[in-house]
Design a protein around this motif. Structure first.
Motif, PDB file in Angstrom:
ATOM      1  N   MET A  65      -3.697 -15.328   1.955  1.00  0.00           N
ATOM      2  CA  MET A  65      -2.672 -14.417   2.427  1.00  0.00           C
ATOM      3  C   MET A  65      -1.903 -15.073   3.564  1.00  0.00           C
ATOM      4  O   MET A  65      -2.501 -15.565   4.525  1.00  0.00           O
ATOM      5  N   SER A  66      -0.575 -15.094   3.455  1.00  0.00           N
ATOM      6  CA  SER A  66       0.278 -15.651   4.501  1.00  0.00           C
ATOM      7  C   SER A  66      -0.125 -17.105   4.794  1.00  0.00           C
ATOM      8  O   SER A  66      -0.119 -17.925   3.883  1.00  0.00           O
ATOM      9  N   LEU A  67      -0.501 -17.428   6.022  1.00  0.00           N
ATOM     10  CA  LEU A  67      -0.870 -18.804   6.341  1.00  0.00           C
ATOM     11  C   LEU A  67      -2.036 -19.277   5.481  1.00  0.00           C
ATOM     12  O   LEU A  67      -2.097 -20.445   5.083  1.00  0.00           O
ATOM     13  N   GLY A  68      -2.963 -18.376   5.176  1.00  0.00           N
ATOM     14  CA  GLY A  68      -4.055 -18.721   4.271  1.00  0.00           C
ATOM     15  C   GLY A  68      -3.551 -19.091   2.890  1.00  0.00           C
ATOM     16  O   GLY A  68      -4.168 -19.903   2.187  1.00  0.00           O
ATOM     17  N   GLY A  69      -2.416 -18.513   2.487  1.00  0.00           N
ATOM     18  CA  GLY A  69      -1.810 -18.875   1.213  1.00  0.00           C
ATOM     19  C   GLY A  69      -1.316 -20.303   1.205  1.00  0.00           C
ATOM     20  O   GLY A  69      -1.465 -21.016   0.214  1.00  0.00           O
ATOM     21  N   ASN A  70      -0.713 -20.733   2.308  1.00  0.00           N
ATOM     22  CA  ASN A  70      -0.300 -22.130   2.406  1.00  0.00           C
ATOM     23  C   ASN A  70      -1.503 -23.055   2.294  1.00  0.00           C
ATOM     24  O   ASN A  70      -1.464 -24.085   1.613  1.00  0.00           O
ATOM     25  N   THR A 129       6.284 -13.654  -3.138  1.00  0.00           N
ATOM     26  CA  THR A 129       6.912 -13.575  -1.825  1.00  0.00           C
ATOM     27  C   THR A 129       8.121 -12.653  -1.909  1.00  0.00           C
ATOM     28  O   THR A 129       8.534 -12.268  -3.015  1.00  0.00           O
ATOM     29  N   ALA A 130       8.678 -12.300  -0.757  1.00  0.00           N
ATOM     30  CA  ALA A 130       9.813 -11.377  -0.704  1.00  0.00           C
ATOM     31  C   ALA A 130      11.034 -12.062  -0.112  1.00  0.00           C
ATOM     32  O   ALA A 130      10.930 -12.832   0.840  1.00  0.00           O
ATOM     33  N   GLU A 178      12.939  -8.653  -4.090  1.00  0.00           N
ATOM     34  CA  GLU A 178      13.991  -8.434  -3.090  1.00  0.00           C
ATOM     35  C   GLU A 178      13.437  -7.878  -1.787  1.00  0.00           C
ATOM     36  O   GLU A 178      13.845  -8.286  -0.703  1.00  0.00           O
ATOM     37  N   ARG A 179      12.499  -6.938  -1.886  1.00  0.00           N
ATOM     38  CA  ARG A 179      12.006  -6.274  -0.676  1.00  0.00           C
ATOM     39  C   ARG A 179      10.481  -6.275  -0.643  1.00  0.00           C
ATOM     40  O   ARG A 179       9.842  -6.046  -1.652  1.00  0.00           O
ATOM     41  N   GLY A 180       9.966  -6.505   0.527  1.00  0.00           N
ATOM     42  CA  GLY A 180       8.515  -6.533   0.699  1.00  0.00           C
ATOM     43  C   GLY A 180       8.129  -6.927   2.111  1.00  0.00           C
ATOM     44  O   GLY A 180       6.999  -6.732   2.533  1.00  0.00           O
ATOM     45  N   GLY A 181       9.119  -7.508   2.833  1.00  0.00           N
ATOM     46  CA  GLY A 181       8.817  -7.945   4.194  1.00  0.00           C
ATOM     47  C   GLY A 181       7.729  -9.007   4.180  1.00  0.00           C
ATOM     48  O   GLY A 181       7.560  -9.746   3.215  1.00  0.00           O
ATOM     49  N   HIS A 182       6.974  -9.060   5.274  1.00  0.00           N
ATOM     50  CA  HIS A 182       5.870 -10.006   5.334  1.00  0.00           C
ATOM     51  C   HIS A 182       4.557  -9.248   5.149  1.00  0.00           C
ATOM     52  O   HIS A 182       4.113  -8.524   6.037  1.00  0.00           O
TER      53      HIS A 182
END
Length: 263
Positions: free
Chosen positions: A79-84, A202-203, A229-233
Motif C-alpha cells: 500500500m502506497s510506499l509499500g506498493g513501490n 492508482t487515482a 479518475e477519483r480516489g485520492g491517496h
C-alpha cells in the motif's frame, strides 16, 4: 501466503492492513502483516528505519516464511510506499529470483519518487507534507530513545520531506543525497521486468502520486495498470459490493482470488 507491506507512517496495525488481512484470511490465505524496519512491533530492534526502496528487507521476510511454508505460493501486496517496495522487489526478481513468488499487487504506489517528491513539496500539499514530516521526526526520536549510539540531529524549524531525506535517509543508507535516494529507490525502472501477474491501481486525482508515471509505463503482458479518475491517496471510497465502502481493497482481494483460481 500474502505478505502485506504498509506505507509511510503505517505499521501492521494500520486500518488497511487489518481490513485486508481479515478479508484474505476469511478466504483461506495465510496472511503476514509486515512491520518495515524500525516501526511497529520491531521498533526497538532496528538501529535505523526503513526507506522507500528497501526491497531487500521484504525479500528477507518473504524468504524466511517460504522456508517455513515451502509449498505455499507467495503474493506480495503493498500500500502506497509499500506498493513501490513490492513492485521493486518483483521487478528485481527477474534477475534475482524470489522463490515462490506468484503475483504482486500495489495500491497507489509512488513508483517515480523523484516526481512524487516534487508533487508533495507543492504549496497545495503543505498539510500532507507536514503530516509525514511530523511522523518522520517522531520516528527518529523514538529510535534515539532505543539506541543511544544513534546520531543526534537538530532539525531545522521549517523541515521538509526533501530536507529530511537529505539529513537522515540518504546518509543512513549510503545514498549520495536525497535525489540519488529517490532515483535508486523508485520501482519505475524495473516494473517492466515483472514477469508474474501484477495489479496496480492508482487515482488521477492523487495529490502526490504522479499519474504520468503510469500513463507511460511499459509493462509485461501479465501486468494490469488501472487509473481511475477519483480516489485520492488510498481513499477510493464507495460501495464495495460486500457491505463495506472501501471498494479498492475489495478489488485487491477479488484480484488475488482470481489469480489463485488460475493456478
Amino acid at each position: 501466503m500474502v505478505l502485506l507491506v504498509h506505507g509511510l507512517g503505517g505499521c501492521h496495525q494500520s486500518g488497511y492492513m487489518l481490513r485486508l488481512g481479515a478479508a484474505l484470511w476469511r478466504r483461506g490465505w495465510r496472511v503476514l502483516r509486515m512491520d518495515l524496519r524500525g516501526v511497529g512491533a520491531g521498533e526497538k530492534l532496528a538501529q535505523r528505519t526503513y526507506h522507500g526502496g528497501c526491497s531487500d528487507d521484504v525479500r528477507a521476510v518473504a524468504s524466511f516464511f517460504r522456508q517455513e511454508n515451502p509449498n505455499a505460493p507467495l503474493i506480495l501486496l503493498g500500500m502506497s510506499l509499500g506498493g513501490n517496495i513490492v513492485l521493486k522487489l518483483a521487478g528485481e526478481a527477474a534477475t534475482n529470483p524470489l522463490t515462490g513468488l506468484h503475483a504482486v499487487a500495489a495500491l497507489a504506489p509512488p513508483i517515480d519518487m523523484v516526481a512524487c517528491a516534487y508533487m508533495i513539496a507543492q504549496p497545495r500539499n503543505h498539510l500532507y507534507e507536514q503530516y509525514f514530516v511530523r511522523h518522520l521526526k517522531d520516528q527518529v526520536r523514538r529510535n534515539r530513545r532505543h539506541h543511544s549510539q544513534a546520531a543526534r540531529l537538530r532539525f531545522p524549524r521549517h523541515l521538509t520531506m526533501r530536507l529530511f531525506d537529505e539529513l537522515v535517509t540518504a546518509p543512513s543508507w549510503g545514498f549520495a543525497d536525497a535525489m540519488d535516494y529517490y532515483r535508486r529507490a523508485s520501482a519505475l525502472p524495473v516494473v517492466g521486468q515483472i514477469s508474474v501477474p501484477a495489479f496496480i491501481l492508482t487515482a488521477r486525482d492523487d495529490p502526490f502520486i504522479a499519474v504520468e508515471s503510469f500513463e507511460s509505463l511499459q509493462t509485461g503482458p501479465a501486468t494490469e495498470v488501472h487509473i481511475i479518475e477519483r480516489g485520492g491517496h488510498l481513499g477510493f471510497l464507495g460501495r464495495d459490493g460486500a457491505g463495506g465502502f472501501r471498494w479498492a481493497e475489495q478489488r485487491l482481494v477479488e484480484w488475488i482470488t482470481k489469480v489463485r483460481a488460475a493456478w
